[in-house]
Design a protein around this motif. Structure first.
Motif, PDB file in Angstrom:
ATOM      1  N   ASP A  17      33.834  46.049 -15.194  1.00  0.00           N
ATOM      2  CA  ASP A  17      34.688  44.859 -15.150  1.00  0.00           C
ATOM      3  C   ASP A  17      33.895  43.575 -14.899  1.00  0.00           C
ATOM      4  OD1 ASP A  17      34.209  46.034 -12.607  1.00  0.00           O
ATOM      5  OD2 ASP A  17      35.714  44.732 -11.696  1.00  0.00           O
ATOM      6  N   CYS A  18      32.575  43.680 -14.740  1.00  0.00           N
ATOM      7  CA  CYS A  18      31.738  42.500 -14.473  1.00  0.00           C
ATOM      8  C   CYS A  18      30.987  42.101 -15.735  1.00  0.00           C
ATOM      9  CB  CYS A  18      30.773  42.789 -13.323  1.00  0.00           C
ATOM     10  SG  CYS A  18      31.595  43.152 -11.759  1.00  0.00           S
ATOM     11  N   THR A  22      24.701  38.511 -15.020  1.00  0.00           N
ATOM     12  CA  THR A  22      23.477  38.107 -15.708  1.00  0.00           C
ATOM     13  C   THR A  22      22.672  39.321 -16.167  1.00  0.00           C
ATOM     14  OG1 THR A  22      23.370  36.153 -14.295  1.00  0.00           O
ATOM     15  CG2 THR A  22      21.372  36.728 -15.502  1.00  0.00           C
ATOM     16  N   LYS A  23      22.272  39.323 -17.404  1.00  0.00           N
ATOM     17  CA  LYS A  23      21.453  40.412 -17.935  1.00  0.00           C
ATOM     18  C   LYS A  23      20.020  40.298 -17.420  1.00  0.00           C
ATOM     19  CE  LYS A  23      24.623  42.222 -20.632  1.00  0.00           C
ATOM     20  NZ  LYS A  23      25.182  43.549 -20.325  1.00  0.00           N
ATOM     21  N   ASP A 191      26.049  41.873  -3.746  1.00  0.00           N
ATOM     22  CA  ASP A 191      25.821  42.679  -4.960  1.00  0.00           C
ATOM     23  C   ASP A 191      27.059  43.455  -5.393  1.00  0.00           C
ATOM     24  OD1 ASP A 191      23.146  41.860  -5.289  1.00  0.00           O
ATOM     25  OD2 ASP A 191      22.457  43.335  -3.819  1.00  0.00           O
ATOM     26  N   ARG A 192      28.192  42.775  -5.399  1.00  0.00           N
ATOM     27  CA  ARG A 192      29.451  43.433  -5.725  1.00  0.00           C
ATOM     28  C   ARG A 192      29.555  43.819  -7.190  1.00  0.00           C
ATOM     29  NH1 ARG A 192      30.771  46.299  -2.883  1.00  0.00           N
ATOM     30  NH2 ARG A 192      32.902  46.397  -3.621  1.00  0.00           N
ATOM     31  N   THR A 193      28.651  43.309  -8.026  1.00  0.00           N
ATOM     32  CA  THR A 193      28.693  43.683  -9.449  1.00  0.00           C
ATOM     33  C   THR A 193      28.088  45.058  -9.694  1.00  0.00           C
ATOM     34  OG1 THR A 193      26.558  42.639  -9.897  1.00  0.00           O
ATOM     35  CG2 THR A 193      28.525  41.261 -10.160  1.00  0.00           C
TER      36      THR A 193
END
Length: 441
Positions: A17-18, A22-23, A191-193
């Protein structure tokens, strides 16, 4: 054998869902990135590490994610390269026992430590009185963490000890307990992603480590930003105690940034150094920033405090960190930290002389310069990294910044777009240029 240019994102999976995460630019490249094979080959049969063999590879292409944790333990000074496998194992067991003891001390003061729950609201007043309202706790489970579900734990065993004791609480314990909910709030934002933090044990592990650190480092305690520095350690090292010690070693480098008094903030020294470097290397930019009221360089505060975690993807921030640590590696680091009473890198004395090839490139340049930038000693590479970011944005800042808000906006454009390798290269160039100019004055 891993292929040239292999993407590293798969090692740090992003939640589905993120989509806007950023890649990572960092790619695993054969012949450049430190591989498992090259790392293992640097040890002799007894376990002595020829770290000089690995530093150049790390500086050029980083570390393969599969061995990153164990490499970092050396880069951060957890272990001495001139030690055997057996000596390191004994030290590891000793440290694990020490961490277990400290964690048990914390659990006895507050049994939420190690319980799998994360405190997100104060549990005592500033006078040490227990708060009798329903406590706000976060169960460290994926569903509850995601939905911010609150648990009423007023009658739980975890809180009962605080409400039944009438013995006055020690001021140090009060101060520590007052930080626990702030740690919890920060943990839930860190760091929730990442898929990693959907797991219950990983959230609680981060909270426990930070709670224990806040107790043992009473001069600094816990400050916002530490969760961003600790999070990678938990991801890279499976054992909680090993993660703690890696974080503790990192804090030896950075704790000065977090040490605050009534009159100053710890990071001010680095901000002043950044101002001095910019004044020497880019006087027009420095003058412009001073005219705008930014001569204190507070706009760069965040870069120093969390080591570019906001400017880079998770994977790229790890890449930047290991390049930095390899560049400024000092083979005496372990000895310095192990000396009784040493709390940071500046407090220890040098051990026995090592070969110049065992020092990182940045540190070698310092040694050639006599180890002096300032009266306090050499400046850390982070100062030159931030200076390289300012140098990269110099033209835009000069032409477009008409106030401090513009400065912040222009630098915020770096978020997610910073090239870690380019930043390190730029920092090294500025460092050498600064040393040359400093010699002339």
């Amino acid at each position: 054998m891993w292929s040239s240019g292999e993407a590293a994102d798969s090692f740090y999976a992003i939640r589905p869902d993120c989509n806007d995460a950023t890649k990572t630019r960092f790619k695993i490249k054969a012949g450049k990135t430190l591989s498992t094979r090259r790392w293992r080959a640097a040890f002799n049969p007894e376990g002595y590490l020829d770290i000089g063999q690995t530093l150049g590879r790390i500086q050029r292409g980083g570390v393969h994610p599969s061995i990153r944790g164990e490499v970092w333990e050396f880069l951060l000074g957890c272990f001495d390269p001139i030690s055997t496998y057996e000596e390191r194992e004994q030290l590891r067991l000793k440290r694990r026992a020490q961490y277990t003891q400290w964690k048990e001390e914390c659990r006895e003061m507050d049994s939420h430590v190690g319980s799998g729950k994360i405190i997100t609201a104060p549990i005592i007043t500033e006078d040490g009185e227990p708060i009798h309202e329903p406590l706000v706790l976060m169960e460290a489970t994926p569903d509850q963490a995601a939905s911010n579900k609150l648990v009423d734990c007023n009658g739980s065993d975890a809180n009962r000890e605080e409400t039944t004791s009438n013995v006055p609480m020690d001021k140090k314990i009060i101060d520590w307990k007052l930080t626990l909910h702030q740690i919890g709030l920060d943990v839930l934002r860190t760091d929730r992603t990442l898929v990693f933090y959907e797991k219950q044990e990983n959230l609680s592990k981060l909270w426990d480590i930070l709670a224990v650190y806040a107790w043992i480092d009473k001069d600094v305690g816990y400050c916002q930003g530490m969760s961003d520095l600790c999070s990678p350690m938990i991801i890279l090292l499976e054992d909680e105690a090993d993660s703690f010690w890696c974080f503790e070693r990192l804090m030896r480098r950075l704790r000065g940034n977090f040490r605050c008094t009534n009159s100053s903030v710890g990071v001010e020294n680095q901000l002043q150094s950044l101002a001095s470097i910019t004044q020497v290397l880019d006087p027009k930019l420095h003058q412009h920033l001073e005219t705008l009221g930014g001569g204190d360089y507070l706009f760069a505060f965040r870069m120093f405090m969390v080591l570019f975690r906001r400017e880079l993807s998770f994977g790229d921030s790890l890449y930047l960190w290991e390049m930095m640590w390899a560049l400024e590696y000092d083979p005496d680091l372990f000895s310095i930290y192990e000396e009784p009473g040493a709390t940071d890198k500046t407090n220890g004395s040098k051990g026995k002389t090592k070969s110049i090839r065992h020092f990182g490139k940045f540190e070698r340049d310092n040694l050639k310069n006599g180890g002096k930038h300032t009266e306090e000693g050499p400046l850390p590479i982070t100062v030159f990294l931030v200076a390289s970011v300012l140098r990269e944005k110099s033209a835009k800042l000069l032409h477009e910044a008409r106030g401090l808000d513009d400065v912040v906006k222009i630098l915020n454009d770096v978020n997610g777009n910073l090239d870690a390798k380019k930043a390190c290269t730029g920092a090294m160039k500025l460092h050498r240029k600064y040393l040359k100019k400093a010699k002339k004055t």
